[in-house]
Design an enzyme around this catalytic site. Structure first.
Site, mmCIF file in Angstrom:
data_model
loop_
_atom_site.group_PDB
_atom_site.id
_atom_site.type_symbol
_atom_site.label_atom_id
_atom_site.label_comp_id
_atom_site.label_asym_id
_atom_site.label_seq_id
_atom_site.Cartn_x
_atom_site.Cartn_y
_atom_site.Cartn_z
ATOM 1 C CD GLU A 141 -2.703 -1.276 2.511
ATOM 2 O OE1 GLU A 141 -3.884 -1.580 2.410
ATOM 3 O OE2 GLU A 141 -2.130 -1.096 3.591
HETATM 4 C C1 TNX Z 1 -4.597 -4.056 4.837
HETATM 5 S S1 TNX Z 1 -3.350 -5.763 2.796
HETATM 6 C C2 TNX Z 1 -3.321 -3.871 5.267
HETATM 7 C C3 TNX Z 1 -3.079 -3.322 6.609
HETATM 8 C C4 TNX Z 1 -4.348 -3.026 7.349
HETATM 9 C C5 TNX Z 1 -5.381 -4.074 7.038
HETATM 10 C C6 TNX Z 1 -6.672 -3.894 7.784
HETATM 11 C C7 TNX Z 1 -2.120 -5.279 3.681
HETATM 12 C C8 TNX Z 1 -0.886 -5.973 3.432
HETATM 13 N N1 TNX Z 1 -2.214 -4.286 4.576
HETATM 14 O O1 TNX Z 1 -2.267 -2.190 6.562
HETATM 15 O O2 TNX Z 1 -4.070 -3.022 8.715
HETATM 16 O O3 TNX Z 1 -5.641 -4.065 5.669
HETATM 17 O O4 TNX Z 1 -7.558 -4.927 7.505
#
Ligand code: TNX
Length: 574
Positions: free
Chosen positions: A380
């Site tokens: 992200e």
């Molecule tokens: C996605 S998918 C995240 C996290 C969040 C989470 C909450 C991924 C690798 N990262 O940063 O905490 O969703 O569900």
């Protein structure tokens, strides 16, 4: 232990054998199938309550994760009494035998201790090769047997029980440990009680022959200690729950926008500033090297490998608050950051300063971590051009490799995966997202852990009205967590590239161990069974019947759990 995968042909042959064995074993499940129909139900009827669990010795068909094969014996049960001893056999000959013997003894001590608490019996641990001395009760016997079939692997075991003894044999101490977890489940639920049980419980183990080893080498669970900090003791409690279900990797998400949780001596501001807060504005915290090593030791004792994650280049607001010079994109740097938005932060992706920083962090984590993996995050990042992001991941991966570890990354790092780069991809976007990149990375030899968010993210709500958790990936009830196949969820992946499963528990909305329990139980056992048991053993109807009996064990242990109506909990439980 690093991942090894067996050849496709061997696996197919093995599955055929397993299928045959299970078809026979399935007959024994019949009595437990009386409640509910096949397929997904339970929610609709508002939760069928099963009659109190059958009395008398538990049979092997109640185990979670379901073993490879279970043959019920016809003879009388084994009874644990004040005269029962735990006997450890001599280790098998070759190099390192002494060290092996120490580990076997430690497994025996853990088992004896777990049984002493509820039974009040002395359960002394005695060493000695061969049969029990004349006149002595044989008791519970743990024995390394290097001659067991190779497919037993590092974690397989054989458990046989009759009126004279319970014998657990394995090729390694890890296999013996997994066998002792099965033994716990063969005893009545009160065995999990943390204090002496005085209700006249009969500590019997039905006559049985169990042959077992895992489907996948990697069976993990993650705990996000960055959004909310959890103390070393709380992490140990989490490990206790994982160990019961034969989970063998604990992934610790140690850093994120809201906090940095591991001391790095060369970078003191990370903990002086970056650890001072958490979601909601409460104080946060961090692990000293000694804290972290104690968690690693506790995990090792239960044959779990700790996989530490440093999430970069994004999710780095706590880094930027601590070392503003690592911010070259002039991101907003709210501090303390108590919200839960993701994607807004990044460290500078180029320049000597940032790689000196990552070098310090990687060196310290590699020094403290005996396991083979170091997770570098990589998820992200909305603030970087793809080329800068790729180059950053490539360089940090190279630092991890140079430090002697295998880099693990979220699926966004796929382009940097392959020989000399990210060796293990954690595939969360597995409903078709990033498919081509992950497939290509697997084609270059990267291995894949399946963590599809809509199935394994244990921070997702059970249903839309559930008070805890998030729902960006949908809701995850017990059925959804259980009803998928890691090998085929993403058909595009080359055969053999999936080496396991992992259930992440993110903690934006979870601030106490009680919250963790509600999200973990009863969904963790579902993921654990997908990781351990052969595909042919996966059957929702039988699983929910077995799961129903775990409630009483969790209550005896003092673990919280969410009493979902999908599971036919016995009316006596709670
Ligand atoms: C996605 S998918 C995240 C996290 C969040 C989470 C909450 C991924 C690798 N990262 O940063 O905490 O969703 O569900």
């Amino acid at each position: 232990m690093p991942i090894r995968t067996s050849g496709l042909a061997a696996r197919t042959r093995r599955l055929l054998v397993i299928a045959a064995v299970l078809a026979l074993a399935a007959a024994g499940f019949g009595v437990h199938r009386a409640i509910g129909g096949a397929g997904r139900d339970g929610d609709a009827d508002g939760g069928a309550a099963a009659p109190a669990a059958a009395r008398g010795p538990r049979t092997g068909d109640r185990i979670i994760p379901a073993p490879l094969s279970v043959a019920a014996g016809s003879g009388p049960a084994f009874r644990i009494s004040e005269r029962t001893v735990v006997r450890v056999g001599a280790a098998g000959g070759s190099g390192g035998a002494e060290e092996q013997a120490v580990r076997v003894r430690a497994v025996a001590e853990q088992l004896a201790e777990a049984l002493r608490r509820p039974t009040g019996f002395p359960l002394t641990v005695e060493a000695g090769a061969g049969a029990a001395p004349a006149g002595a009760a044989e008791g519970i016997r743990l024995e390394l047997d290097p001659a067991m079939p190779e497919e037993t692997g590092d974690e397989g075991y054989r458990l046989t029980a009759d009126s004279a003894a319970v014998r657990i044999a394995a090729r390694t101490p890890a296999g013996l440990y997994r066998g002792t977890q099965t033994l716990r489940q063969l005893l009545p639920p009160q065995v999990e009680s943390r204090s002496r049980v005085t209700d006249g419980t009969d500590w019997t183990v039905a006559s049985v022959d169990i042959d077992d080893h895992p489907r996948y080498a990697y069976r993990g669970a993650m705990l996000d200690v960055a959004r909310h900090f959890f103390t070393p003791d709380e992490v140990k409690g989490y490990i206790d729950r994982l160990a019961l279900y034969k989970v063998n990797h604990l992934h610790l998400h140690l850093t994120d926008d809201q906090g940095w949780r591991i001391a790095v001596p060369a970078r003191p501001a990370l903990t002086e500033i970056g650890a001072s807060s958490e979601v909601g504005g409460t104080p946060g915290g961090f692990y000293t090297a000694a804290d972290y090593q104690e968690i690693v030791r506790y995990a090792q004792e239960r044959f779990l490998t700790v996989v530490p994650e440093i999430d970069l280049p994004g999710h780095s607001n706590a880094v930027l608050a601590s070392y503003p010079e690592l911010d070259c994109t002039r991101s907003a740097r709210p501090w303390p950051y108590t919200g839960i938005e993701v994607g807004f932060s990044t460290v500078c992706p180029t320049g000597d300063a940032v790689f000196a920083f990552t070098g310090d962090v990687v060196a310290e984590l590699a020094r403290l971590t005996p396991g083979p993996y170091l997770h570098i995050g990589g998820d992200e990042v909305k603030k970087l051009a793809p080329a800068d992001y790729q180059e950053f991941v490539r360089r940090v991966s190279a630092q991890v490799v140079a430090a002697g570890k295998i880099p693990v990354g979220w699926n966004q790092t796929a382009a940097a995966a392959g020989p000399g780069g990210v060796g293990l991809l954690q595939y969360w976007d597995a409903n078709g997202g990033h498919e081509q990149e992950v497939r290509e990375a697997a084609g270059r030899g990267a291995k894949v852990i399946m963590s599809p968010a809509g199935r394994t993210y244990l921070d997702m709500k059970y249903d839309s009205s559930y008070p805890l958790g998030l729902r960006w990936a949908g809701t995850v009830d017990v059925w959804s967590a259980y009803s998928w196949d890691p090998d085929t969820l993403n058909a595009a992946l080359p055969a053999g590239s999936v080496v396991g499963v992992e259930a992440p528990l993110w903690t934006e909305t979870l601030s106490s161990p009680a919250d963790l329990d509600l999200m973990l139980l009863p969904r963790l056992p579902a993921i654990a069974e997908l990781g351990w048991s052969p595909k042919t053993a996966h059957d929702w109807e039988r699983f929910r019947q077995r799961l129903a009996e775990e409630g009483a064990r969790w209550e005896a242990a003092g673990f919280g759990y969410e009493k979902r109506s999908e599971v036919p909990w016995p009316v006596t439980a709670r």
